[in-house]
Write an enzyme that holds these catalytic residues in place. Sequence first.
Site, short mmCIF file in Angstrom:
data_model
loop_
_atom_site.label_atom_id
_atom_site.label_comp_id
_atom_site.label_asym_id
_atom_site.label_seq_id
_atom_site.Cartn_x
_atom_site.Cartn_y
_atom_site.Cartn_z
N ASP A 1 1.97 -2.88 4.24
CA ASP A 1 3.24 -2.74 3.53
C ASP A 1 4.34 -3.31 4.40
O ASP A 1 4.26 -3.34 5.62
CB ASP A 1 3.53 -1.29 3.15
CG ASP A 1 4.47 -1.18 1.96
OD1 ASP A 1 3.99 -0.97 0.83
OD2 ASP A 1 5.71 -1.33 2.17
N ALA B 1 0.78 -1.24 0.00
CA ALA B 1 0.00 0.00 0.00
C ALA B 1 0.81 1.29 0.00
O ALA B 1 0.31 2.33 -0.43
CB ALA B 1 -0.92 0.01 1.22
N CYS C 1 4.00 -0.66 -12.07
CA CYS C 1 4.38 0.50 -12.90
C CYS C 1 5.58 0.10 -13.76
O CYS C 1 6.51 0.88 -13.94
CB CYS C 1 4.64 1.75 -12.05
SG CYS C 1 5.90 1.55 -10.80
N GLY D 1 0.42 4.98 -0.24
CA GLY D 1 -1.00 5.04 0.08
C GLY D 1 -1.88 5.78 -0.88
O GLY D 1 -3.07 5.96 -0.60
N GLY D 2 -1.35 6.18 -2.03
CA GLY D 2 -2.18 6.91 -3.00
C GLY D 2 -3.42 6.11 -3.40
O GLY D 2 -4.54 6.62 -3.42
N LYS D 3 -3.20 4.82 -3.67
CA LYS D 3 -4.33 4.01 -4.15
C LYS D 3 -5.25 3.64 -2.99
O LYS D 3 -6.45 3.53 -3.17
CB LYS D 3 -3.81 2.79 -4.91
CG LYS D 3 -2.97 3.20 -6.12
CD LYS D 3 -2.52 2.04 -6.95
CE LYS D 3 -1.53 2.48 -8.00
NZ LYS D 3 -0.18 2.75 -7.46
C1 LIG Z 1 4.56 0.01 -6.17
S1 LIG Z 1 4.79 0.30 -4.51
C2 LIG Z 1 3.15 0.54 -3.94
C3 LIG Z 1 2.55 1.92 -4.22
C4 LIG Z 1 1.21 2.11 -3.55
N1 LIG Z 1 0.27 1.08 -3.88
C5 LIG Z 1 0.59 3.46 -3.87
O1 LIG Z 1 -0.25 3.57 -4.75
O2 LIG Z 1 0.93 4.45 -3.20
C6 LIG Z 1 5.17 -1.30 -3.94
C7 LIG Z 1 5.22 -1.44 -2.42
O3 LIG Z 1 5.36 -2.82 -2.10
C8 LIG Z 1 5.99 -2.90 -0.85
N2 LIG Z 1 6.40 -4.30 -0.65
C9 LIG Z 1 7.44 -4.96 -1.20
N3 LIG Z 1 7.45 -6.24 -0.81
C10 LIG Z 1 6.37 -6.40 0.02
C11 LIG Z 1 5.84 -7.50 0.74
N4 LIG Z 1 6.42 -8.71 0.71
N5 LIG Z 1 4.74 -7.30 1.49
C12 LIG Z 1 4.14 -6.08 1.53
N6 LIG Z 1 4.60 -5.00 0.88
C13 LIG Z 1 5.70 -5.17 0.12
C14 LIG Z 1 7.08 -1.86 -0.96
O4 LIG Z 1 7.53 -1.47 0.34
C15 LIG Z 1 6.38 -0.74 -1.71
O5 LIG Z 1 5.89 0.21 -0.82
#
Ligand SMILES: C[S@@+](CC[C@H](N)C(=O)[O-])C[C@H]1O[C@@H](n2cnc3c(N)ncnc32)[C@H](O)[C@@H]1O
Length: 427
Positions: A271, A249, A369, A252-254
């Site tokens: 997260d 998350a 992305c 947190g934008g989404k």
């Molecule tokens: C693409 S970003 C998410 C952006 C977010 N959804 C937004 O819209 O603001 C991917 C996220 O996955 C998290 N992440 C990576 N491995 C993870 C895991 N095993 N469990 C939970 N979160 C994880 C990272 O810390 C990162 O914040």
Amino acid sequence: MNVRALAAKAIFDVLEKGISLSVALPDKQQYLDSGKDKALMAEICYGVMRQLPQLDKCVSDCLEKPFKGKQRIVYQLLLVGCYQLYFTRIPAHAAISETAEACRQLKFDGLVKVVNGVLRNIQRNEMPLNTDIETLRYNTPAWFIKRLQQAYPEQWQDIIEQSHQRPPMWLRNNQQLHRREAYIATLAQHNIDASEGPSPNAILLDSPKDVNALPGFMDGAASVQDGAAQWAATLLAPQNGELILDACAAPGGKTCHIIEQAPQANVIAVDFDEKRLVRVQQNLDRLNLKAQVIHGDAANIDLWWQGEKFDRILLDAPCSATGVIRRHPDIKWLRKNKDIEELAILQQQIFDHCWQWLKPGGTLLYATCSILPEENSQQVTQFLARTPDAQLVPISQQSNAQDIGWQILPGQDNMDGFYYARLVKAQ
Ligand SMILES: C[S@@+](CC[C@H](N)C(=O)[O-])C[C@H]1O[C@@H](n2cnc3c(N)ncnc32)[C@H](O)[C@@H]1O
């Protein structure tokens, strides 16, 4: 310290320590007072990241021997100087003297003459644009060019071109407070020109603005979010009363968008990264929204969740971020070829595990992305092959209904590169 010295330090942090520019830049900008200086520093740092191979070539061609160890910072400073000479309107004499002064401030008095001499030399040379070396010509690492050529034989040059453009600024209208047309009208009253984007709450600004200049921003009137990322909540289609997991998350934008769309849904935002989770809570607070924010691993849900299975899951997976290079040009240099296979394995683990936590009849939206098939269509194809109770539901925006998911390429409708696949679990 002056702008050039701080810019060299931020670039040093990215290139020598692997720190992302979105962290290194504000860390050094805090020592500058004026907004104008901060903007110039950002322009130089982002510019150096965009044009790195060309700048590298210009500087190293003018050096008799490479800088090593602690002196590397002077090399980064020369990149800063070279960028100003070739890509900004700063008069050459000012660019050179400020950069030489920065060398003094960085406590390399003995190298001031070298910096002066190299920059004067560069000033006389032509930028090496016509070259057969692809990395130089496209300012892109060879491994990434190769992957793009394989995945997009027709479009790879256009993708690289788009990835070097300055991105527009997108807003997400807060539908809980007002309709999109009304907020666009309010923006216009503040002399901010904007238009509607393709997804229901997306607003495209004609030119980027400081968020503090946006009417009602601190009270949650709108959020900054790229048009592509805004499709996540729309495609997930959360409903009031449902239990929804945002599995990756932060920041947190989404998550916030999901709750704006379904304020009575029970949203769990998880997260792995505790520091980034702080930003999820800050975003929720600004928008006056509520979610359960949990520090946990999306590949081990049993460790932090004893409740029932989820009606909907957004899996915005950790990825190469190759679709957002126009916003984060440092990705080109921080990401390595081998990361792609490692990320694909991580994505697969999280994907399989989240699926077990989806109710029969529930929807999982897989998003990245990235623009690489290994993380997107191939990932989903492999998932479908090993998951008999999963069905892919085509997304109406896809150009071809037979495609596995919807791949948005950078620049398409002014958006970032993004990927979505919507899957439903058999009853
Ligand atoms: C693409 S970003 C998410 C952006 C977010 N959804 C937004 O819209 O603001 C991917 C996220 O996955 C998290 N992440 C990576 N491995 C993870 C895991 N095993 N469990 C939970 N979160 C994880 C990272 O810390 C990162 O914040």
